[in-house]
Enzyme design. Structure first.
Site, PDB file in Angstrom:
ATOM      1  N   GLU A   1     -16.192  -0.905  -1.383  1.00 51.80           N
ATOM      2  CA  GLU A   1     -15.938  -2.338  -1.294  1.00 51.80           C
ATOM      3  C   GLU A   1     -14.536  -2.560  -0.738  1.00 51.80           C
ATOM      4  O   GLU A   1     -13.711  -1.651  -0.735  1.00 51.80           O
ATOM      5  CB  GLU A   1     -16.043  -2.967  -2.684  1.00 51.80           C
TER       6      GLU A   1
ATOM      7  N   LYS B   1      -3.262   2.350   0.277  1.00 54.41           N
ATOM      8  CA  LYS B   1      -4.667   2.717   0.058  1.00 54.41           C
ATOM      9  C   LYS B   1      -5.047   4.074   0.680  1.00 54.41           C
ATOM     10  O   LYS B   1      -5.905   4.784   0.153  1.00 54.41           O
ATOM     11  CB  LYS B   1      -5.591   1.634   0.618  1.00 54.41           C
TER      12      LYS B   1
ATOM     13  N   SER C   1       3.431  -2.613  -1.335  1.00 51.07           N
ATOM     14  CA  SER C   1       2.184  -1.864  -1.188  1.00 51.07           C
ATOM     15  C   SER C   1       1.502  -2.021   0.158  1.00 51.07           C
ATOM     16  O   SER C   1       0.657  -1.201   0.522  1.00 51.07           O
ATOM     17  CB  SER C   1       1.206  -2.269  -2.292  1.00 51.07           C
TER      18      SER C   1
END
Length: 406
Positions: A117, A95, A384
């Site tokens: 969010e 991210k 991830s």
């Protein structure tokens, strides 16, 4: 369709990937989205912006992240399983790749506050990290259910200086967090920027997030070829909104012999309404949060309730680019249920000494299935995120494998 000039052609100037994408937003936001789009195109091509982002990735994020061969996992299940170690990216997931890019864009645009969010909390932590780095305010909207499941990440966000806003309506998970963050953004779009956490939302966000995440695929392709002398036969990544998958898929789209596998959550069973989030498997075209995509819908055409053991995957929509790739049959989309995910979580932990995020565990579970069926093929999984955030929830809910056997 040719993928030769793919990134110049998709999305088109109106933000469409085939029939998916676009911008379905209130008039009050149209001008602001236009400004963000124009700023991205002008700033992101400048030497100053690119140099600063590259410096951040190298000296702050710790990129490039390595590609790792899973020797014991491959021995047990067949195939040759490799991991792109995004769990080693600073803050513990992929991210940060787009959060630092979005925050840098916000800085150049003179914004004072980042709003977003989060589901599993990884995007929230990454954005809070970026806000702290650039000295910006940060507000993260998170469903109460996810706040309870992902307590460690909630604490990390607060320590980093972010304001965490609990979302108490609806199912109190990711969709409702997006709704809440959008409403907060509408109150002051001039001084704030909504930093969407995946390749979703109105144009230009699906494109921007993909572009910032392409670093994963660029690195992985070079690293894999250097390690093995060839390219992988299969690429595997989990898909909720789909940012980590688009990041790694992007480097292999033009290689017709490489299969791209996206893995969605089957939750407690795809035959159980509201107990899964297998959007690309069971959804139909619809509009959510300002864009068109495959969408799980109820009989009234509204977004249907969804569920996953992985908080970052329980979203009824999916990135418009994934929707197009499904229709083009360039990528295949599969689903893994909760128990398969948990089993893979422990397998990777105990065979390789790597504790994966529950989101990433869906990809590991499918890679194991793929290895069993294709023992001579290579499989590159985008790992991830790391699983620190999930430890308490997994142990409290499922216990250790030896406890279950006893």
């Amino acid at each position: 369709m040719t993928f030769k000039n793919y990134f110049k052609n998709y999305p088109n100037e109106k933000g469409y990937f085939g029939e998916f994408g676009g911008s379905f937003i209130p008039p009050v936001l149209e001008e602001e989205m236009k400004r963000i789009n124009e700023a991205y195109y002008s700033i992101s091509k400048s030497h100053e912006f690119i140099s600063e982002l590259r410096s951040i990735r190298k000296h702050f994020q710790g990129r490039p992240t390595p590609v790792y061969y899973c020797n014991r996992l491959s021995e047990k299940y067949g195939g040759r399983i490799y991991l792109k170690r995004e769990d080693l990216n600073h803050s513990g997931a992929h991210k940060l790749n787009h959060c630092m890019g979005e925050a840098l864009l916000a800085k150049y645009m003179g914004k004072k506050k980042l709003i977003a969010e989060t589901g599993a909390g990884q995007h929230g932590v990454a954005l809070a990290t970026a806000a702290a780095y650039f000295g910006l305010e940060c507000e993260i909207h998170m469903g109460e259910v996810d706040i309870a499941k992902e307590h460690p990440n909630v604490m990390r966000m607060k320590i980093l200086g972010a304001t965490v806003v609990p979302v108490t309506h609806g199912l109190k998970t990711l969709k409702e967090a997006v709704d809440s963050a959008f409403q907060a953004y509408l109150q002051d779009p001039i001084n704030t920027i909504y930093c969407i956490g995946s390749v979703v939302g109105p144009h230009p966000f699906p494109m921007m997030v993909r572009e910032f995440q392409r670093v994963v695929g660029i690195e992985a392709r070079d690293q894999f070829e250097e390690m093995t002398g060839e390219l992988p036969d299969n690429i595997v990544a989990c898909v909720g909104g789909g940012s980590n998958a688009m990041g790694i898929f992007s480097a292999f789209l033009d290689e017709k012999n490489i299969k791209l596998h996206g893995v969605e959550p089957a939750g407690k069973g795809i035959d159980k309404e509201g107990k899964h989030a297998a959007t690309l498997s069971l959804g139909s075209p619809g509009v959510i949060h300002g864009f068109k995509c495959y969408l799980l819908q109820d009989k009234a055409g509204e977004p249907a309730p969804v569920y996953s053991v992985a908080s970052g995957l329980d979203y009824p929509g999916v990135g418009p680019e994934h929707s197009m790739l499904k229709d083009l049959k360039r990528a295949e989309y599969h689903h893994i249920n909760d128990q398969e995910c948990i089993d893979a979580f422990f397998e990777l932990s105990r065979l390789e000494g790597i504790i994966p995020a529950l989101e990433s565990s869906h990809a590991i579970a499918y890679a194991i299935k793929l290895a069993k069926a294709n023992p001579k093929q290579s499989i590159l999984v985008n790992l991830s995120g790391r699983g620190d955030k999930d430890l308490d929830y997994v142990i409290d809910t499922y216990g250790l494998p030896e406890d279950r056997k006893a």
